[in-house]
Design a protein around this motif. Structure first.
Motif, PDB file in Angstrom:
ATOM      1  N   VAL A 138       0.864  -1.181   0.000  1.00  8.18           N
ATOM      2  CA  VAL A 138       0.000   0.000   0.000  1.00  8.18           C
ATOM      3  C   VAL A 138       0.898   1.228   0.000  1.00  8.18           C
ATOM      4  O   VAL A 138       1.807   1.360   0.833  1.00  8.18           O
ATOM      5  CB  VAL A 138      -0.954   0.007   1.211  1.00  8.18           C
ATOM      6  N   ARG A 139       0.667   2.101  -0.956  1.00  9.83           N
ATOM      7  CA  ARG A 139       1.510   3.298  -1.087  1.00  9.83           C
ATOM      8  C   ARG A 139       1.337   4.189   0.148  1.00  9.83           C
ATOM      9  O   ARG A 139       0.228   4.372   0.637  1.00  9.83           O
ATOM     10  CB  ARG A 139       1.105   4.083  -2.330  1.00  9.83           C
ATOM     11  N   PRO A 140       2.425   4.786   0.633  1.00  9.94           N
ATOM     12  CA  PRO A 140       2.334   5.653   1.808  1.00  9.94           C
ATOM     13  C   PRO A 140       1.368   6.818   1.596  1.00  9.94           C
ATOM     14  O   PRO A 140       0.693   7.249   2.528  1.00  9.94           O
ATOM     15  CB  PRO A 140       3.760   6.154   2.025  1.00  9.94           C
ATOM     16  N   GLU A 141       1.290   7.329   0.361  1.00  6.43           N
ATOM     17  CA  GLU A 141       0.382   8.453   0.078  1.00  6.43           C
ATOM     18  C   GLU A 141      -1.068   8.050   0.332  1.00  6.43           C
ATOM     19  O   GLU A 141      -1.843   8.823   0.889  1.00  6.43           O
ATOM     20  CB  GLU A 141       0.540   8.905  -1.391  1.00  6.43           C
ATOM     21  N   PHE A 142      -1.425   6.827  -0.052  1.00  4.07           N
ATOM     22  CA  PHE A 142      -2.798   6.366   0.169  1.00  4.07           C
ATOM     23  C   PHE A 142      -3.017   5.969   1.617  1.00  4.07           C
ATOM     24  O   PHE A 142      -4.101   6.173   2.160  1.00  4.07           O
ATOM     25  CB  PHE A 142      -3.154   5.220  -0.789  1.00  4.07           C
ATOM     26  N   VAL A 194      -9.486  12.038 -10.332  1.00  5.24           N
ATOM     27  CA  VAL A 194      -8.043  12.280 -10.255  1.00  5.24           C
ATOM     28  C   VAL A 194      -7.379  11.133 -11.000  1.00  5.24           C
ATOM     29  O   VAL A 194      -7.574   9.963 -10.655  1.00  5.24           O
ATOM     30  CB  VAL A 194      -7.540  12.327  -8.796  1.00  5.24           C
ATOM     31  N   LEU A 195      -6.632  11.482 -12.045  1.00  7.14           N
ATOM     32  CA  LEU A 195      -5.847  10.475 -12.762  1.00  7.14           C
ATOM     33  C   LEU A 195      -4.545  10.292 -11.993  1.00  7.14           C
ATOM     34  O   LEU A 195      -3.695  11.185 -11.946  1.00  7.14           O
ATOM     35  CB  LEU A 195      -5.571  10.922 -14.202  1.00  7.14           C
ATOM     36  N   PHE A 196      -4.412   9.145 -11.375  1.00  3.97           N
ATOM     37  CA  PHE A 196      -3.236   8.845 -10.567  1.00  3.97           C
ATOM     38  C   PHE A 196      -2.111   8.343 -11.459  1.00  3.97           C
ATOM     39  O   PHE A 196      -2.312   7.445 -12.279  1.00  3.97           O
ATOM     40  CB  PHE A 196      -3.589   7.791  -9.508  1.00  3.97           C
ATOM     41  N   ASP A 197      -0.937   8.919 -11.296  1.00  2.00           N
ATOM     42  CA  ASP A 197       0.228   8.493 -12.059  1.00  2.00           C
ATOM     43  C   ASP A 197       1.107   7.630 -11.153  1.00  2.00           C
ATOM     44  O   ASP A 197       1.746   8.145 -10.224  1.00  2.00           O
ATOM     45  CB  ASP A 197       1.013   9.720 -12.543  1.00  2.00           C
ATOM     46  N   PRO A 198       1.159   6.309 -11.394  1.00  2.00           N
ATOM     47  CA  PRO A 198       1.967   5.431 -10.549  1.00  2.00           C
ATOM     48  C   PRO A 198       3.452   5.796 -10.521  1.00  2.00           C
ATOM     49  O   PRO A 198       4.151   5.448  -9.577  1.00  2.00           O
ATOM     50  CB  PRO A 198       1.777   4.043 -11.177  1.00  2.00           C
ATOM     51  N   GLU A 222       3.741  10.956  -5.458  1.00  2.00           N
ATOM     52  CA  GLU A 222       3.775  12.118  -4.569  1.00  2.00           C
ATOM     53  C   GLU A 222       2.882  13.255  -5.069  1.00  2.00           C
ATOM     54  O   GLU A 222       2.580  14.183  -4.320  1.00  2.00           O
ATOM     55  CB  GLU A 222       5.213  12.609  -4.363  1.00  2.00           C
ATOM     56  N   ASP A 223       2.429  13.209  -6.320  1.00  2.00           N
ATOM     57  CA  ASP A 223       1.530  14.240  -6.866  1.00  2.00           C
ATOM     58  C   ASP A 223       0.094  14.113  -6.352  1.00  2.00           C
ATOM     59  O   ASP A 223      -0.716  15.004  -6.560  1.00  2.00           O
ATOM     60  CB  ASP A 223       1.499  14.194  -8.396  1.00  2.00           C
ATOM     61  N   LEU A 224      -0.227  12.993  -5.693  1.00  2.00           N
ATOM     62  CA  LEU A 224      -1.602  12.765  -5.237  1.00  2.00           C
ATOM     63  C   LEU A 224      -2.102  13.895  -4.345  1.00  2.00           C
ATOM     64  O   LEU A 224      -3.199  14.425  -4.558  1.00  2.00           O
ATOM     65  CB  LEU A 224      -1.716  11.425  -4.504  1.00  2.00           C
ATOM     66  N   LEU A 225      -1.326  14.276  -3.353  1.00  2.00           N
ATOM     67  CA  LEU A 225      -1.761  15.323  -2.428  1.00  2.00           C
ATOM     68  C   LEU A 225      -2.043  16.626  -3.170  1.00  2.00           C
ATOM     69  O   LEU A 225      -3.069  17.271  -2.941  1.00  2.00           O
ATOM     70  CB  LEU A 225      -0.725  15.544  -1.324  1.00  2.00           C
ATOM     71  N   LEU A 256      -5.309  16.343  -5.071  1.00  5.54           N
ATOM     72  CA  LEU A 256      -6.463  16.408  -4.172  1.00  5.54           C
ATOM     73  C   LEU A 256      -6.700  17.841  -3.688  1.00  5.54           C
ATOM     74  O   LEU A 256      -7.842  18.287  -3.602  1.00  5.54           O
ATOM     75  CB  LEU A 256      -6.273  15.465  -2.981  1.00  5.54           C
ATOM     76  N   GLN A 257      -5.618  18.556  -3.402  1.00  5.78           N
ATOM     77  CA  GLN A 257      -5.759  19.950  -2.963  1.00  5.78           C
ATOM     78  C   GLN A 257      -6.355  20.821  -4.080  1.00  5.78           C
ATOM     79  O   GLN A 257      -7.108  21.735  -3.791  1.00  5.78           O
ATOM     80  CB  GLN A 257      -4.418  20.502  -2.505  1.00  5.78           C
ATOM     81  N   GLU A 258      -6.010  20.540  -5.316  1.00  5.37           N
ATOM     82  CA  GLU A 258      -6.537  21.315  -6.440  1.00  5.37           C
ATOM     83  C   GLU A 258      -8.043  21.128  -6.615  1.00  5.37           C
ATOM     84  O   GLU A 258      -8.697  21.973  -7.209  1.00  5.37           O
ATOM     85  CB  GLU A 258      -5.814  20.937  -7.733  1.00  5.37           C
ATOM     86  N   LEU A 259      -8.590  20.024  -6.085  1.00  4.18           N
ATOM     87  CA  LEU A 259     -10.028  19.789  -6.198  1.00  4.18           C
ATOM     88  C   LEU A 259     -10.851  20.685  -5.289  1.00  4.18           C
ATOM     89  O   LEU A 259     -12.003  20.973  -5.579  1.00  4.18           O
ATOM     90  CB  LEU A 259     -10.356  18.333  -5.860  1.00  4.18           C
ATOM     91  N   SER A 260     -10.251  21.126  -4.172  1.00  4.69           N
ATOM     92  CA  SER A 260     -11.051  21.907  -3.212  1.00  4.69           C
ATOM     93  C   SER A 260     -11.131  23.361  -3.538  1.00  4.69           C
ATOM     94  O   SER A 260     -10.660  23.895  -4.430  1.00  4.69           O
ATOM     95  CB  SER A 260     -10.543  21.730  -1.803  1.00  4.69           C
TER      96      SER A 260
END
Length: 164
Positions: free
Chosen positions: A28-32, A146-150, A154-157, A160-164
């Motif tokens: 499990v990725r640390p970001e998730f 959100v298109l997640f790039d494996p 580290e771009d996930l956060l 997600l912030q850009e969505l709010s």
């Protein structure tokens, strides 16, 4: 709603993991792990579903419990669809619709119907997936995506912030 293989975890199991949940949980990725642990806090009203075609939903449930350090009654659900169904039934879109229905019923049951919304809308659901096709279809149907790039987890956060 979050895809499992190559999104939550950093490998592709092909929906047929031969090992134990304890062996898969470290993938499990640390970001998730961080993001999903915050969703499981008692004051949070965020629920998540793992949208997958894996034939091992109980394994995925156990992996998430182990990696997030949560009990079996935490608010997440593994939505699995059998790819042997008619092709139009075996889709991420159907998983998203099913997840919306599941959580709507959970909310209704939890609040005894009081103050619960009449329904969930696609704008209230976020799909995180590494498959651009799944993301495109969900986006066209009004879901937040959100298109997640494996290769750049580290771009996930930031995404997600850009969505709010």
């Amino acid at each position: 709603a979050i895809d499992f293989d190559l999104t939550i975890i950093d490998i592709h199991t092909g929906g047929n993991w031969q090992g134990l949940a304890e062996e898969l949980a470290p993938q499990v990725r640390p970001e998730f792990r961080c993001f999903l642990q915050s969703c499981c806090l008692p004051d949070e009203k965020i629920m998540f579903v793992i949208a997958t075609f894996s034939s091992q939903p109980s394994l995925l449930q156990e992996v998430m419990q182990l990696s997030l350090g949560v009990s079996a009654n935490q608010p997440f659900h593994v939505e699995v669809f059998d790819r042997t169904l008619e092709p139009e039934m075996a889709s991420k879109q159907n998983q998203l619709n099913s997840a919306m229905e599941y959580y709507f019923h959970q909310q209704m049951a939890g609040e005894n119907g009081k103050n619960a919304p009449e329904c969930l809308t696609p704008r209230q659901v976020l799909l995180i997936d590494d498959d651009a096709n799944n993301i495109g279809i969900a986006h066209q149907n009004g879901f937040r995506t959100v298109l997640f790039d494996p290769e750049e987890p580290e771009d996930l956060l930031r995404q997600l912030q850009e969505l709010s």
